[in-house]
Motif scaffolding. Structure first.
Motif, PDB file in Angstrom:
ATOM      1  N   MET A 114      25.398   7.741  53.357  1.00  0.00           N
ATOM      2  CA  MET A 114      26.715   8.063  53.922  1.00  0.00           C
ATOM      3  C   MET A 114      27.346   9.224  53.161  1.00  0.00           C
ATOM      4  O   MET A 114      27.129   9.374  51.958  1.00  0.00           O
ATOM      5  N   LEU A 115      28.120  10.029  53.889  1.00  0.00           N
ATOM      6  CA  LEU A 115      28.852  11.116  53.253  1.00  0.00           C
ATOM      7  C   LEU A 115      30.085  10.551  52.566  1.00  0.00           C
ATOM      8  O   LEU A 115      30.839   9.779  53.160  1.00  0.00           O
ATOM      9  N   VAL A 116      30.276  10.929  51.306  1.00  0.00           N
ATOM     10  CA  VAL A 116      31.463  10.504  50.556  1.00  0.00           C
ATOM     11  C   VAL A 116      32.392  11.704  50.416  1.00  0.00           C
ATOM     12  O   VAL A 116      31.978  12.769  49.954  1.00  0.00           O
ATOM     13  N   LEU A 117      33.639  11.540  50.829  1.00  0.00           N
ATOM     14  CA  LEU A 117      34.635  12.598  50.748  1.00  0.00           C
ATOM     15  C   LEU A 117      35.642  12.278  49.659  1.00  0.00           C
ATOM     16  O   LEU A 117      36.120  11.149  49.540  1.00  0.00           O
ATOM     17  N   SER A 118      35.972  13.288  48.867  1.00  0.00           N
ATOM     18  CA  SER A 118      36.914  13.110  47.772  1.00  0.00           C
ATOM     19  C   SER A 118      37.826  14.329  47.700  1.00  0.00           C
ATOM     20  O   SER A 118      37.520  15.399  48.235  1.00  0.00           O
ATOM     21  N   ASP A 119      38.961  14.154  47.046  1.00  0.00           N
ATOM     22  CA  ASP A 119      39.795  15.292  46.679  1.00  0.00           C
ATOM     23  C   ASP A 119      40.117  15.144  45.201  1.00  0.00           C
ATOM     24  O   ASP A 119      39.543  14.302  44.514  1.00  0.00           O
ATOM     25  N   GLU A 120      41.001  15.985  44.690  1.00  0.00           N
ATOM     26  CA  GLU A 120      41.411  15.883  43.292  1.00  0.00           C
ATOM     27  C   GLU A 120      42.611  14.947  43.218  1.00  0.00           C
ATOM     28  O   GLU A 120      43.741  15.330  43.524  1.00  0.00           O
ATOM     29  N   TYR A 121      42.352  13.694  42.844  1.00  0.00           N
ATOM     30  CA  TYR A 121      43.411  12.680  42.804  1.00  0.00           C
ATOM     31  C   TYR A 121      43.247  11.827  41.542  1.00  0.00           C
ATOM     32  O   TYR A 121      42.955  10.652  41.598  1.00  0.00           O
ATOM     33  N   PRO A 122      43.428  12.468  40.366  1.00  0.00           N
ATOM     34  CA  PRO A 122      43.288  11.718  39.122  1.00  0.00           C
ATOM     35  C   PRO A 122      44.398  10.673  39.001  1.00  0.00           C
ATOM     36  O   PRO A 122      45.500  10.891  39.515  1.00  0.00           O
ATOM     37  N   PRO A 123      44.121   9.528  38.372  1.00  0.00           N
ATOM     38  CA  PRO A 123      42.889   9.142  37.664  1.00  0.00           C
ATOM     39  C   PRO A 123      41.877   8.425  38.549  1.00  0.00           C
ATOM     40  O   PRO A 123      40.948   7.805  38.043  1.00  0.00           O
ATOM     41  N   PHE A 124      42.034   8.502  39.854  1.00  0.00           N
ATOM     42  CA  PHE A 124      41.185   7.736  40.761  1.00  0.00           C
ATOM     43  C   PHE A 124      39.901   8.471  41.130  1.00  0.00           C
ATOM     44  O   PHE A 124      38.824   7.879  41.135  1.00  0.00           O
ATOM     45  N   ASN A 125      39.997   9.751  41.478  1.00  0.00           N
ATOM     46  CA  ASN A 125      38.824  10.571  41.766  1.00  0.00           C
ATOM     47  C   ASN A 125      39.173  12.027  41.476  1.00  0.00           C
ATOM     48  O   ASN A 125      40.135  12.560  42.025  1.00  0.00           O
ATOM     49  N   TYR A 126      38.386  12.624  40.576  1.00  0.00           N
ATOM     50  CA  TYR A 126      38.677  14.001  40.148  1.00  0.00           C
ATOM     51  C   TYR A 126      37.507  14.540  39.333  1.00  0.00           C
ATOM     52  O   TYR A 126      36.620  13.793  38.915  1.00  0.00           O
ATOM     53  N   ARG A 127      37.524  15.862  39.101  1.00  0.00           N
ATOM     54  CA  ARG A 127      36.533  16.487  38.235  1.00  0.00           C
ATOM     55  C   ARG A 127      37.096  16.559  36.813  1.00  0.00           C
ATOM     56  O   ARG A 127      38.212  17.036  36.614  1.00  0.00           O
ATOM     57  N   ASN A 128      36.308  16.104  35.833  1.00  0.00           N
ATOM     58  CA  ASN A 128      36.764  16.166  34.452  1.00  0.00           C
ATOM     59  C   ASN A 128      36.549  17.573  33.886  1.00  0.00           C
ATOM     60  O   ASN A 128      36.155  18.495  34.613  1.00  0.00           O
TER      61      ASN A 128
END
Length: 219
Positions: free
Chosen positions: A1-15
């Motif tokens: 499945m395709l997983v879509l994310s945005d920059e929403y720290p601390p839940f989902n983000y690039r460190n």
């Protein structure tokens, strides 16, 4: 499945190393492992929230993270979770000395936010067309505009806002939440026509991760 994310720290983000992480990423990764598969973080699509929000309503085989579950959104998606508790507030510069005791007090201020973010949706729900809202889908623009006084309040998740300020070189201690719009929980969202067995399997995997590892508490 395709997983879509945005920059929403601390839940989902690039460190700082460019790696996708956060509570929603780590929980999903362990849930995949529990279902005898692997989450390839390199294949997670990071894109603007408005685009992902529309895409998951149109297409199957997508997992969108992370979305606040509200009555208004309930019938638009299938839900898996919860991931974590969340608090949406109106955030101001401390130097502005803004005090709001009831929702009617919001009307005198200009509010900034993302058009499809829960913060703006809550403001509109509580104040209708009376609210003065500045819209942009870009977090960097929003925090810079708030810092420059282009609007008075930013409608956003409180713990996430602190990390966004830091990521753009601003001191989180220069800002404060002056009014709570909502306390809720965030979930993974899937298309309404998604195979119910996929939804059920993912939910069971997440429940098993919490049961076995005693991590990712929501209380």
């Amino acid at each position: 499945m395709l997983v879509l994310s945005d920059e929403y720290p601390p839940f989902n983000y690039r460190n700082s190393e460019g790696k996708l992480t956060g509570v929603a990423i780590e929980l999903l990764s362990q849930a995949y492992n529990a279902a005898n598969t692997e989450l390839d973080r390199n294949k997670i699509a990071v894109q603007p929230w408005p685009r992902s929000y529309k895409q998951v309503q149109k297409e199957r085989n997508i997992i969108l993270l992370s979305m606040t579950r509200t009555p208004e959104r309930e019938a638009l998606f299938q839900w898996v979770g919860p991931i974590a508790k969340t608090r949406i507030g109106l955030i101001a510069k401390k130097s502005s000395h803004i005090k709001i005791d009831k929702k009617e007090g919001i009307l005198q201020y200009e509010i900034g936010g993302n058009p499809t973010n829960i913060g703006v949706q809550l403001v509109r729900k509580q104040l209708g067309g009376k609210a003065k809202i500045t819209i942009t889908p870009h977090p960097e623009s929003l925090v810079k505009m708030l810092a420059l006084g282009r609007f008075d309040l930013w409608a956003y998740e409180e713990s996430s806002a602190k990390l966004v300020f830091e990521s753009f070189g601003l001191n989180p201690n220069d800002f404060e939440s002056v009014y709570t719009l909502s306390e809720s929980e965030i979930y993974y969202a899937l298309n309404l026509k998604e195979d119910p067995e996929i939804v059920k399997t993912l939910q069971q995997a997440i429940d098993n991760v919490r049961k076995i590892t005693h991590t990712f508490p929501i209380d």
